[in-house]
Scaffold this motif. Structure first.
Motif, PDB file in Angstrom:
ATOM      1  N   GLU A  41       6.586   5.607  -9.305  1.00 26.72           N
ATOM      2  CA  GLU A  41       5.403   5.565  -9.130  1.00 26.72           C
ATOM      3  C   GLU A  41       4.726   6.384  -7.858  1.00 26.72           C
ATOM      4  OE1 GLU A  41       4.900   1.364  -7.772  1.00 26.72           O
ATOM      5  OE2 GLU A  41       4.975   0.540  -9.685  1.00 26.72           O
TER       6      GLU A  41
ATOM      7  N   GLY B 268       0.812  -1.176   0.015  1.00 26.20           N
ATOM      8  CA  GLY B 268       0.019  -0.017   0.072  1.00 26.20           C
ATOM      9  C   GLY B 268       0.886   1.372  -0.116  1.00 26.20           C
ATOM     10  N   SER B 269       2.042   1.228  -0.307  1.00 17.49           N
ATOM     11  CA  SER B 269       3.022   2.472  -0.708  1.00 17.49           C
ATOM     12  C   SER B 269       2.318   3.363  -1.451  1.00 17.49           C
ATOM     13  CB  SER B 269       4.329   2.288  -0.770  1.00 17.49           C
ATOM     14  OG  SER B 269       4.416   1.794  -2.009  1.00 17.49           O
ATOM     15  N   ASN B 270       1.765   2.961  -2.603  1.00 12.65           N
ATOM     16  CA  ASN B 270       1.282   3.964  -3.599  1.00 12.65           C
ATOM     17  C   ASN B 270      -0.237   4.481  -2.913  1.00 12.65           C
ATOM     18  OD1 ASN B 270       2.642   3.838  -6.366  1.00 12.65           O
ATOM     19  ND2 ASN B 270       2.715   1.811  -5.649  1.00 12.65           N
TER      20      ASN B 270
ATOM     21  N   ILE C  22      -2.052   1.198 -11.962  1.00  8.91           N
ATOM     22  CA  ILE C  22      -0.614   1.496 -12.320  1.00  8.91           C
ATOM     23  C   ILE C  22       0.218  -0.052 -12.393  1.00  8.91           C
ATOM     24  CG2 ILE C  22      -0.102   1.437  -9.884  1.00  8.91           C
ATOM     25  CD1 ILE C  22       2.079   3.689 -10.778  1.00  8.91           C
TER      26      ILE C  22
HETATM   27  C1  GRF Z   1       3.500  -1.391  -7.432  1.00  7.93           C
HETATM   28  O1  GRF Z   1       4.886  -1.660  -7.888  1.00  7.93           O
HETATM   29  C2  GRF Z   1       2.676  -1.447  -8.697  1.00  7.93           C
HETATM   30  O2  GRF Z   1       3.110  -1.002  -9.983  1.00  7.93           O
HETATM   31  C3  GRF Z   1       2.191  -2.837  -8.541  1.00  7.93           C
HETATM   32  O3  GRF Z   1       2.165  -3.320  -7.408  1.00  7.93           O
HETATM   33  C4  GRF Z   1       3.041  -2.514  -6.655  1.00  7.93           C
HETATM   34  C5  GRF Z   1       2.030  -1.985  -5.411  1.00  7.93           C
HETATM   35  O4  GRF Z   1       2.976  -1.683  -4.336  1.00  7.93           O
HETATM   36  N1  GRF Z   1       0.701  -2.757  -9.377  1.00  7.93           N
HETATM   37  P1  GRF Z   1       2.374  -0.900  -2.992  1.00  7.93           P
HETATM   38  O5  GRF Z   1       1.371  -2.133  -2.417  1.00  7.93           O
HETATM   39  O6  GRF Z   1       1.546   0.399  -3.634  1.00  7.93           O
HETATM   40  O7  GRF Z   1       3.371  -0.588  -2.232  1.00  7.93           O
END
Ligand code: GRF
Length: 186
Positions: A172, A11-13, A101
């Motif tokens: 990202e 969930g870092s994004n 993404i």
């Molecule tokens: C990211 O690399 C995104 O491109 C892919 O899954 C990963 C999600 O990372 N779809 P996070 O859970 O947001 O850290």
């Protein structure tokens, strides 16, 4: 504008997007939805004080998730590391309002099974000299919706799949919130 973010992992994004819109006048991260009770995004949602909705496959296939989104007045659905294929009923409920993404330069290294470290291992195995990120609309096929944004980075012969993953995450975290911001205000 009410946004819902779907995540299956760390969930870092999701956290970056929530931070980016924290002081926004008109954009509200209303819900975080997750299909994995072990996901790190659960702790992030708690810390960010964003309501979290956990669901299983049956609920995802039924109208439960779509109804939850409608009841919360969701306008945009953001997939940020969400690993399940989006069912037809959800695609139809939010036409051209679901964004994903993907950690590669689609159409390369996309499709079912191409997620997380599998993508970066394939990039390294293929001796690619560059990789990147793709932000795209979502339809009922994995990674096939219209491309909204792409950014690339060099891949060195000495790079491991972790090195490649790290370069991708930097892009990202930088671009995903900005691309969403532009899109929902266009
Ligand atoms: C990211 O690399 C995104 O491109 C892919 O899954 C990963 C999600 O990372 N779809 P996070 O859970 O947001 O850290």
């Amino acid at each position: 504008k009410n946004l819902a973010i779907f995540a299956s992992g760390s969930g870092s994004n999701a956290e970056r997007i929530a931070e980016y819109f924290l002081d926004s006048e008109d954009v509200n991260i209303k819900l975080i939805l997750c299909n994995n009770p072990q996901a790190g995004v659960i702790q992030r949602a708690e810390r960010l004080n964003i309501p979290l909705v956990l669901f299983d496959r049956a609920q995802f296939k039924s109208d439960y998730v779509v109804n939850t989104l409608k009841e919360n007045g969701i306008d945009w659905v953001i997939l940020a590391g969400f690993l399940w294929l989006i069912p037809q009923n959800l695609v139809e409920a939010f036409p051209n309002k679901i964004i994903n993404i993907h950690p590669a330069l689609l159409p390369k290294f996309g499709g079912k099974g191409m997620y997380g470290h599998f993508v970066h291992e394939a990039v390294v195995a293929n001796k690619e000299t560059e990789s990147g990120i793709t932000i795209h609309y979502v339809n009922e096929h994995y990674d096939e919706g219209g491309i909204i944004f792409q950014a690339s980075y060099p891949v060195l012969p000495t790079d491991t799949h972790e090195d490649v993953a790290k370069k991708g995450q930097v892009l990202e975290h930088k671009h995903f919130p900005e691309v969403i911001d532009k899109l929902i205000h266009s």
